[in-house]
Design an enzyme around this catalytic site. Structure first.
Site, PDB file in Angstrom:
ATOM      1  CG  ASP A  66      -2.210   0.876   0.673  1.00  0.00           C
ATOM      2  OD1 ASP A  66      -2.996   0.391   0.039  1.00  0.00           O
ATOM      3  OD2 ASP A  66      -2.265   2.065   1.325  1.00  0.00           O
ATOM      4  CE1 TYR A 157      -1.256  11.976  -7.873  1.00  0.00           C
ATOM      5  CE2 TYR A 157      -1.069   9.777  -6.999  1.00  0.00           C
ATOM      6  CZ  TYR A 157      -1.700  10.870  -7.137  1.00  0.00           C
ATOM      7  OH  TYR A 157      -2.876  11.020  -6.637  1.00  0.00           O
TER       8      TYR A 157
HETATM    9  P1  IMP Z   1      -2.872   1.628  -3.483  1.00  0.00           P
HETATM   10  O1  IMP Z   1      -3.295   0.750  -4.537  1.00  0.00           O
HETATM   11  O2  IMP Z   1      -4.265   2.178  -2.765  1.00  0.00           O
HETATM   12  O3  IMP Z   1      -1.846   1.439  -2.654  1.00  0.00           O
HETATM   13  O4  IMP Z   1      -2.524   3.065  -4.393  1.00  0.00           O
HETATM   14  C1  IMP Z   1      -1.369   3.483  -4.708  1.00  0.00           C
HETATM   15  C2  IMP Z   1      -1.361   4.732  -5.560  1.00  0.00           C
HETATM   16  O5  IMP Z   1      -0.474   5.606  -5.063  1.00  0.00           O
HETATM   17  C3  IMP Z   1      -1.275   4.479  -7.174  1.00  0.00           C
HETATM   18  O6  IMP Z   1      -2.473   4.138  -7.763  1.00  0.00           O
HETATM   19  C4  IMP Z   1      -0.471   5.707  -7.538  1.00  0.00           C
HETATM   20  O7  IMP Z   1      -1.402   6.860  -7.750  1.00  0.00           O
HETATM   21  C5  IMP Z   1       0.383   6.100  -6.131  1.00  0.00           C
HETATM   22  N1  IMP Z   1       1.677   5.484  -6.349  1.00  0.00           N
HETATM   23  C6  IMP Z   1       2.046   4.498  -5.596  1.00  0.00           C
HETATM   24  N2  IMP Z   1       3.418   4.154  -5.899  1.00  0.00           N
HETATM   25  C7  IMP Z   1       3.704   5.046  -6.812  1.00  0.00           C
HETATM   26  C8  IMP Z   1       4.896   5.112  -7.604  1.00  0.00           C
HETATM   27  O8  IMP Z   1       5.901   4.097  -7.505  1.00  0.00           O
HETATM   28  N3  IMP Z   1       4.948   5.968  -8.770  1.00  0.00           N
HETATM   29  C9  IMP Z   1       3.620   6.706  -8.758  1.00  0.00           C
HETATM   30  N4  IMP Z   1       2.698   6.522  -8.043  1.00  0.00           N
HETATM   31  C10 IMP Z   1       2.539   5.810  -7.302  1.00  0.00           C
END
Ligand code: IMP
Length: 200
Positions: A66, A157
């Site tokens: 996450d 991002y």
């Molecule tokens: P999760 O699936 O709720 O953990 O959402 C993570 C979100 O954070 C992703 O959809 C991206 O928008 C952002 N994110 C996480 N890691 C990265 C990265 O390595 N590069 C760019 N955006 C990231």
């Protein structure tokens, strides 16, 4: 050790495979899609929820990530809401034109317009759930948000995030360069180190 990756995000999946395979882990994709509601208020809680749900459903050691972007002048937003930032009331909803990543980035740039302080960091918490427990590690990558998107690598991002000490955005780095300094790379290497010391 066989590890099931508890994610439906193709960007994360690619990176996790790229980082863990050379360390000797057999990374397995989920046999079918499963959405897990992220009801936690922290990265760690959400990573734990996802890892446990995939482990319970598929019966393999399951690894969840996450992660998100934390922006100082936005009081830590988008944080745990990074993947659906565009749709939040906070900062005004952004119309969904193109991908959700594009809408998230447009909203972020709008909120930072004219701001001098553009400091930000990526944060990742990873949890490996197996044998009725979760092992976790975290990683960070500090940097700043640039004025407009640059580069085509990575996801989320990356096109607007310039890591500290670099004059390129994350999306302009080679994949291996990103893995060396990224929040996810750091967290996963720490987790692998922990696992090694657990003698499993
Ligand atoms: P999760 O699936 O709720 O953990 O959402 C993570 C979100 O954070 C992703 O959809 C991206 O928008 C952002 N994110 C996480 N890691 C990265 C990265 O390595 N590069 C760019 N955006 C990231």
């Amino acid at each position: 050790m066989k590890i099931l990756v508890a994610t439906t995000n193709p960007g994360k999946l690619r990176e996790i495979e790229r980082i863990l395979s050379p360390l000797g882990y057999e990374v397995v994709e989920p046999p079918e899609k499963m959405e897990v509601e992220e009801t936690g208020s922290t990265f760690l809680e959400n990573a734990y929820l996802k890892a446990r749900a995939y482990h319970d459903r598929f019966g393999l050691p399951a690894l969840a990530d996450d992660s998100g972007l934390v922006v100082e002048v936005l009081g830590g937003y988008p944080g745990v809401f990074s993947s659906r930032f565009y749709s939040l009331e906070f900062g005004g909803r952004e119309e969904l034109r193109g991908s959700t990543d594009e809408a998230n980035v447009r909203k972020l740039l709008r909120l930072l317009e004219g701001r001098e302080n553009r400091e930000a960091k990526f944060v990742a918490f990873v949890v490996l759930y197996f044998q009725d427990r979760g092992l976790f590690a975290s990683g960070e990558c500090r940097g700043e948000i640039v004025d407009s998107p640059r580069g085509s690598g990575g996801f989320g991002y990356d096109p607007v995030f310039k890591p500290e000490g670099y004059d390129r955005t994350m999306a302009e780095l080679e994949p291996e360069e990103k893995d060396r300094i990224s929040h996810r790379g750091r967290a996963l290497r720490k987790l692998a180190d922990l696992l090694g010391r657990c003698n499993l």
